[in-house]
Design a protein around this motif. Structure first.
Motif, PDB file in Angstrom:
ATOM      1  N   PHE A  59      29.397  10.424  11.702  1.00  0.00           N
ATOM      2  CA  PHE A  59      30.815   9.955  12.377  1.00  0.00           C
ATOM      3  C   PHE A  59      30.009  10.393  13.977  1.00  0.00           C
ATOM      4  O   PHE A  59      30.089  10.582  15.174  1.00  0.00           O
ATOM      5  CB  PHE A  59      32.014  10.537  12.469  1.00  0.00           C
ATOM      6  N   ILE A  62      27.369   8.468  15.241  1.00  0.00           N
ATOM      7  CA  ILE A  62      28.212   6.797  15.984  1.00  0.00           C
ATOM      8  C   ILE A  62      28.331   7.640  17.609  1.00  0.00           C
ATOM      9  O   ILE A  62      27.695   7.376  18.434  1.00  0.00           O
ATOM     10  CB  ILE A  62      29.179   6.558  14.983  1.00  0.00           C
ATOM     11  N   PHE A  63      29.158   9.021  17.072  1.00  0.00           N
ATOM     12  CA  PHE A  63      29.816   9.304  18.674  1.00  0.00           C
ATOM     13  C   PHE A  63      28.407   9.743  19.673  1.00  0.00           C
ATOM     14  O   PHE A  63      28.721   9.757  20.839  1.00  0.00           O
ATOM     15  CB  PHE A  63      30.312   9.968  18.326  1.00  0.00           C
ATOM     16  N   LEU A  66      26.851   6.885  20.768  1.00  0.00           N
ATOM     17  CA  LEU A  66      27.371   6.016  21.976  1.00  0.00           C
ATOM     18  C   LEU A  66      27.249   6.952  23.223  1.00  0.00           C
ATOM     19  O   LEU A  66      27.474   6.094  24.246  1.00  0.00           O
ATOM     20  CB  LEU A  66      28.666   5.642  21.867  1.00  0.00           C
ATOM     21  N   TRP A  67      27.920   8.201  23.557  1.00  0.00           N
ATOM     22  CA  TRP A  67      27.918   9.010  24.461  1.00  0.00           C
ATOM     23  C   TRP A  67      26.795   8.905  25.402  1.00  0.00           C
ATOM     24  O   TRP A  67      26.460   8.589  26.755  1.00  0.00           O
ATOM     25  CB  TRP A  67      28.163  10.140  24.285  1.00  0.00           C
ATOM     26  N   MET A 210      47.004   7.734  15.091  1.00  0.00           N
ATOM     27  CA  MET A 210      47.614   8.895  16.557  1.00  0.00           C
ATOM     28  C   MET A 210      46.536   9.851  16.365  1.00  0.00           C
ATOM     29  O   MET A 210      45.926  10.771  17.648  1.00  0.00           O
ATOM     30  CB  MET A 210      49.391   9.619  16.800  1.00  0.00           C
ATOM     31  N   THR A 212      43.328   9.891  15.924  1.00  0.00           N
ATOM     32  CA  THR A 212      41.579   9.829  16.074  1.00  0.00           C
ATOM     33  C   THR A 212      42.065   9.376  17.807  1.00  0.00           C
ATOM     34  O   THR A 212      41.244   9.683  18.337  1.00  0.00           O
ATOM     35  CB  THR A 212      42.217   8.422  15.337  1.00  0.00           C
ATOM     36  N   LEU A 213      43.332   8.886  18.221  1.00  0.00           N
ATOM     37  CA  LEU A 213      43.571   9.039  19.404  1.00  0.00           C
ATOM     38  C   LEU A 213      43.716   9.933  20.613  1.00  0.00           C
ATOM     39  O   LEU A 213      42.964  10.206  21.246  1.00  0.00           O
ATOM     40  CB  LEU A 213      44.213   7.398  19.330  1.00  0.00           C
ATOM     41  N   ILE A 218      37.371  12.347  19.530  1.00  0.00           N
ATOM     42  CA  ILE A 218      36.339  11.087  19.767  1.00  0.00           C
ATOM     43  C   ILE A 218      36.576  11.222  21.548  1.00  0.00           C
ATOM     44  O   ILE A 218      35.418  11.427  22.569  1.00  0.00           O
ATOM     45  CB  ILE A 218      36.984   9.810  19.536  1.00  0.00           C
ATOM     46  N   ILE A 219      37.938  11.151  22.261  1.00  0.00           N
ATOM     47  CA  ILE A 219      37.698  10.924  23.198  1.00  0.00           C
ATOM     48  C   ILE A 219      38.316  12.164  24.082  1.00  0.00           C
ATOM     49  O   ILE A 219      39.462  12.937  24.155  1.00  0.00           O
ATOM     50  CB  ILE A 219      38.893  10.724  24.286  1.00  0.00           C
ATOM     51  N   ASP A 222      39.992  14.148  29.857  1.00  0.00           N
ATOM     52  CA  ASP A 222      39.538  14.075  30.840  1.00  0.00           C
ATOM     53  C   ASP A 222      38.764  12.849  31.520  1.00  0.00           C
ATOM     54  O   ASP A 222      39.546  12.377  32.247  1.00  0.00           O
ATOM     55  CB  ASP A 222      38.417  15.105  31.184  1.00  0.00           C
ATOM     56  N   PHE A 223      38.973  11.690  29.786  1.00  0.00           N
ATOM     57  CA  PHE A 223      38.431  10.517  30.362  1.00  0.00           C
ATOM     58  C   PHE A 223      39.610   9.740  30.289  1.00  0.00           C
ATOM     59  O   PHE A 223      39.877   8.468  30.336  1.00  0.00           O
ATOM     60  CB  PHE A 223      37.936   9.750  29.455  1.00  0.00           C
ATOM     61  N   PHE A 224      40.776   9.824  29.737  1.00  0.00           N
ATOM     62  CA  PHE A 224      42.301   8.745  30.033  1.00  0.00           C
ATOM     63  C   PHE A 224      42.881   8.886  31.553  1.00  0.00           C
ATOM     64  O   PHE A 224      42.663  10.367  32.043  1.00  0.00           O
ATOM     65  CB  PHE A 224      43.376   9.707  29.114  1.00  0.00           C
TER      66      PHE A 224
END
Lengths: 291, 268
Positions: A59, A62-63, A66-67, A210, A212-213, A218-219, A222-224
């Motif tokens: 994991f 993966i992240f 991604l970043w 819930m 996870t999100l 992961i996020i 600040d990114f929402f």
């Protein structure tokens, strides 16, 4: 939480020393034993252990990939509150903190279904305290055997560095403990659903989604999008991973960090009250099916 | 042959009826699966709203990529769902009972637990595919329409083959739960994103050793009319999913047969 333990009578013979200890520190020793037992139980599964570590590394891989990719290719990456290096650190530490906190369903559901919960209720300890102690044991195991080795691997193979300032470590300890308690109590509440609903797997699945999100695993908060960020910030899951990670890597500092930690503390109190009330209702509700 | 098919059908119907006995919990599981997958989609949507694209893949294209994965996963779960828990059949000695019947042990396992809750996958999967093809402006020709079910079959065979191999490991090790966890579930997180975000070694791994990239990444180039972007890309690779699926599944079935032939009961 400790009121019942003194009811235990000292026993003669080989166990006398143990009971002497319990006499001296009635509550603490008992709960310490719960924690130790959980730690030992974890040691029994070696293969599971290696796969667990591999899973964590997967994991993180993966992240961080991604970043890195997003920061190297996206134009929007220029004007956000994280630097490329900061975002990689965030991904690594968020996942390590997540691994340190991994909890299963606390075993409460199985106990309700099998009726073993009745035995727990007549025993001279507080059920919430015993479950928490057991969980702390498992969590300590995760810290030393999963989180630490994964951290070591990341230090070698990624560009992540540890913060220099001791304040970051103090903030981490504080925010991690509060986040851990929030996560434990949410899990405890979900587990108590077993008193009312037989099939609780669906609830677990929803909670996992819930988490996870909305946990910041992961996020980061600040990114929402601006529209939903205030709501997301209120979800207790955001306090579980986002706050400890962000204060540790220095993304949240000073008054801002203090604000988030106070907010966590508020959730701990609120959830504590919820747990007490739900547990009281659950005790009244309990019907043991057969014996 | 016809008689056997009738028996399997009866087993499938029985397992569906057993599940429908608990209508409320079935419905609830359906809702829970929707929430779970929406949260997974939510992660991607939040990242894309913030940054616009991932490795050059827009929201529509990412949706298509996701749709291919989830839809094929739905079919895989229906057909091969019971393999994930094969460990418990070996441990309890239940597998012995299947061996004494004059039917294929594998078919008995698959037919006895038909996982219909995965209609949630179809719901999410087809929505993502629809939104994806609108969002990415896919022009549907008859070639594309005909190739879609072929790709699905390939993707299902790839995932079924992986599940079957992981289950076959039980014949040697008895337990495989952690292997199921990492190979069947966690590994799939990798193909939520275009594999070009990974180091080339991992791209190679996902192409040759654990060929998950053939489930959605390579074939979606055909539907989205994307030109290739990774090292290994040759235009021909977008048509290979069915072949990879058949090969992988054949290999997995051979491994399973080998396992059955050397199986010694754990006793009870």
């Amino acid at each position: 939480m400790s009121d019942h333990s003194s009811a235990m009578a000292p026993a003669p013979g080989a166990e006398a020393r143990l009971f002497l200890a319990i006499e001296r520190f009635p509550a603490l020793t008992l709960y310490l034993k719960f924690a130790l037992k959980a730690f030992q139980k974890q040691l029994a599964y070696k293969f599971e252990y290696f796969v667990g570590v591999a899973n964590g590394l997967l994991f993180i891989f993966i992240f961080t990939s991604l970043w890195k990719n997003i920061f190297d290719t996206s134009k929007a990456a220029a004007d956000i509150s994280f630097s490329r290096q900061g975002m990689i650190s965030y991904a690594v530490f968020a996942m390590i903190i997540r691994i340190s906190m991994s909890q299963d369903d606390l075993g409460v559901m199985g106990k309700v279904r099998s009726g073993q919960i009745a035995l727990d209720m007549i025993k001279p300890y507080n059920f919430f305290g015993a479950t928490l102690a057991e969980n702390i044991g498992g969590t300590m195991f995760h810290w030393f055997t999963r989180a630490m080795p994964i951290l070591a691997v990341c230090m070698i193979f990624t560009s992540v560095t540890m913060p220099r300032d001791p304040v970051n470590y103090l903030l981490l300890i504080l925010a991690w403990t509060l986040g851990y308690l929030i996560y434990f109590m949410v899990n405890f509440l979900f587990a108590l659903l077993a008193f009312w609903i037989v099939e609780t797997f669906s609830f677990q699945l929803m909670k996992y989604g819930m988490f996870t999100l909305f946990s910041g695993g992961i996020i980061p908060l600040d990114f929402f999008p601006d529209m939903v960020r205030p709501i997301v910030a209120w979800i207790p899951f955001m306090s579980v991973l986002y706050v400890p990670t962000a204060v540790f890597i220095g993304h949240l500092q000073g008054a801002q960090a203090a604000g988030f930690i106070l907010f966590q503390a508020g959730w701990v109190v609120a959830l504590g009250i919820c747990c007490a009330l739900t547990w009281r209702a659950a005790r009244k509700k309990l019907i043991i099916q057969g014996g | 042959m016809r008689e056997e098919a009738g028996i399997y059908l009866a087993m499938i119907v029985a397992s569906i009826r057993a599940k429908m006995e608990y209508k409320a919990s079935f419905l609830f599981l359906f809702v829970a699966l929707l929430v779970f997958y929406l949260a997974q989609v939510g992660v991607i949507v939040v990242v894309l709203t913030k940054f616009g694209d991932i490795a050059g893949w827009s929201l529509g294209e990412m949706a298509f990529l996701y749709g291919l994965m989830v839809f094929s996963q739905g079919i895989t779960t229906i057909l091969f769902g019971s393999l994930n828990d094969f460990e418990s059949q070996i441990i309890a000695g239940d597998f012995d009972r299947l061996l004494v019947r004059p039917l294929s042990p594998l078919m008995q396992i698959l037919a006895s637990n038909f996982e219909i809750s995965s209609i949630a996958h179809f719901f999410i999967g087809s929505t993502a595919l629809y939104y994806g093809s609108v969002g990415a402006g896919v022009e549907w020709t008859w070639q594309k329409a005909a190739y879609l079910p072929v790709v699905m079959t390939g993707a299902v065979l790839i995932q079924g083959g992986i599940r079957l191999s992981v289950a076959a490991v039980c014949f040697w090790t008895i337990r495989n739960r952690s292997l199921v966890h990492i190979v069947v579930y966690s590994s799939k997180e990798m193909i939520l994103y275009p594999i070009t975000i990974y180091h080339w070694g991992m791209q190679l791994f996902l192409t040759l050793l654990l060929p998950l990239a053939f489930i959605n990444f390579y074939p979606s180039h055909f539907f989205l009319a994307r030109s290739g972007s990774n090292l290994l890309f040759h235009p021909f690779i977008q048509y290979l999913s069915p072949l990879v699926g058949v090969t992988l599944f054949a290999g997995a079935y051979a491994l399973w047969r080998l396992g059955v032939s050397r199986y010694q009961s754990a006793g009870n």
